[in-house]
Design an enzyme around this catalytic site. Sequence first.
Site, PDB file in Angstrom:
ATOM      1  N   SER A  56       4.228   5.897  -8.627  1.00 45.24           N
ATOM      2  CA  SER A  56       6.141   6.117  -8.416  1.00 45.24           C
ATOM      3  C   SER A  56       6.612   5.968 -10.042  1.00 45.24           C
ATOM      4  CB  SER A  56       6.105   4.223  -7.711  1.00 45.24           C
ATOM      5  OG  SER A  56       7.465   3.809  -7.478  1.00 45.24           O
ATOM      6  N   HIS A  84       6.517   2.815   0.911  1.00 42.39           N
ATOM      7  CA  HIS A  84       6.126   2.394  -0.762  1.00 42.39           C
ATOM      8  C   HIS A  84       5.559   1.327  -1.215  1.00 42.39           C
ATOM      9  CE1 HIS A  84       7.246   4.433  -4.828  1.00 42.39           C
ATOM     10  NE2 HIS A  84       7.213   2.805  -5.357  1.00 42.39           N
TER      11      HIS A  84
END
Length: 715
Positions: free
Chosen positions: A565, A686
């Site tokens: 990320s 995610h």
Amino acid sequence: MGTPTSASPGPQLAPRVDVVDDLHGVAVADPYRWLEDADDERTVAWSRAQDEAWQRWAAALPGRDRLERRVRELMATGSVGAPVHRGERVFRTRREPDAEHGVLLVTDPGSAARVLVDPVALDPSGTTTLDAWRPDVEGDLVAYQLSEGGSEESVLRVLDATTGEVVDGPIDRARYSPVAWLPRDGDRRAFYYVRRLPPGQLPEQERQYHRRVYLHVVGTDPADDVEVFGAGRSMTNYYGVWTSRDGRWLVVTASDGTAPRNDAWIADLSGGDPASPSFRTVVEGRDANTSAWVGRDGRLYVFTDLDAPRGRLAVADPGAPGPEHWTDLVAQSDALLDDVAVLDGAELERPLLVVGWTEHAVSSVTVHDLVTGARLEGAAGRVELPGTGSIGGLLGRPEGGHELWFGYTDTTTPSHVWRYDARTGALAVEAAPPGAVDVPPVVSALLEYPSADGTTVRLQVTARADLLGADGVPRRPAPTILYGYGGFGISLSPHYAPDALAWVEAGGVYAVANLRGGGEEGEDWHRAGMRGSKQNVFDDFHAAARFLVARGFTTPGQLCAHGGSNGGLLVGAALTQEPALFAGIVCSAPLLDMVRYERHGLGATWSEEYGSAAVAEEFGWLHAYSPYHRTVEGTAYPSVLFTVFDGDSRVDPLHARKLCAALQHATSSDPAVRPVLLRREKDVGHGARSVSRSAGLVRDTLAFAARATGLPLDD
């Protein structure tokens, strides 16, 4: 670079197109713009070729099966959450050692625990996750949120805690929604929550935004919910809601995206309509993060970093809640103020305040007088934790009492739930994870090193005890993974990590850098690594790599950088700024095209962290370090593995596609030795994922890192 040879594991190079944007007078080339469109037939074909290249390479990696077996063994601790009390009824999560996901349980007095929500029972494929849950005041109903099919789109429902029957919902568009219940009013059950506006009212590119706070009555049509807050405010706002147990007080907070500041308001609901609260300002327009609640003693408690970057706790009259009326109860200290809980049971001589702190990412807990804030003297003023690690949230009974629960973990200890009894000061394990595992004998140390500008940065280093010399350094340089994040004020604290333990057990070193941009040293530390100061984060990471080499832990040919990320941006910058420092890079769900990041995923909510390309000065910051724009033809880049997830609605996989293509074109390294690869995973997003998917991802990233750094693995 020409086309890879037939012996190369790589696919054909992606075609480059002549796309150049003029941004603030700067010509910005974007030769892989076409890879932004996942549905373009060229992108589909390119992605399929990357899948095939990865599968060929992965099939030849030694030790994958052994790594997966060991990671699964280390994950087989299972997990258990802290108890959430509603009267005599107790709610908590638990994952059995062989389960793919945890379940939500409820326990009634004298009865065994019952399962209320089991994601796998609802979806045997394992792609549904339990995102959040909250019982009502009485413990009769539970609001819970599921993301189905790896979508990351939380859908809210309400179930009856006695029967397990779903009695309300589904309510969609409830991603990132808190739930704040009001007490039962006859047969009426209601809660405040946050929901996005209907997509039909919005342009397509804005449908992930435009949140509002609503009041929902259980059993009614969500389309009829009353909007109580948010109209006319920023479309990228996130909102928090809190209600007091007696239903008198409502607090609403608002932050623009992930900005390190928020506003807060309070409303007295007594004698009024909860659908039309009248708000007073707690804090507005100040550059600080603040949360607020009203205690059982009637005081307004304000947890804030206003004029206190390491945090302070103040009190005020809820009728006069502004900063000018705040009085510090716990002042700013050298350590970071993390959490507080009130213990005010009749069994105690006086009401107490329990305070959680961290110092250099390590937790501690102190005990104070609730009225004055003064720390108790001697041993009574400190809770002796079981080790040097991290605690979870401090959690008491909502009606008050003398007991407190929290999670504790460290490098070799999976999270246990501990119970503190304020009457005696006793601390004991309340719940252990259900599975037992053999943890390898490792040693962890917190080291310090100077960054490029002389700033002291800390590094958590873990290695197998038998491989270390008397000075705590491996007897010979070892394959090493350097992990970092450095953003959004997020701290990397000591915790049980099966991936790190599997790597260390195999003979490697695992290092975690507490970089600027994180929260380990307070809000000033965060701000020293955001916006125009983002390069500090990368410099800290590069300095960590050099420190590990200089101290003899590793060599550049044995060092792999890993981040995901925002950490994917970090290692993307390391890859393009200091390629000679690393043998391998594992770049997961990354941000990499920083010129166009705001256009995709949830990028529009991150401009306070990174800056906006729409502003000339901020474009300059972004363009200067954007990894996609820093690739240079003819550079000998290290081995690179991008891992992406097709259900990722936060960071679009296009970032990895574009830099992957750019590096395959630019690198002068032999692709048969130092390839640039992309591992794509479907039906997952995610964040949360099943144990099987987690183990598979760890297997592949560690096997790739072992191949890049020379760590020997046997099947």
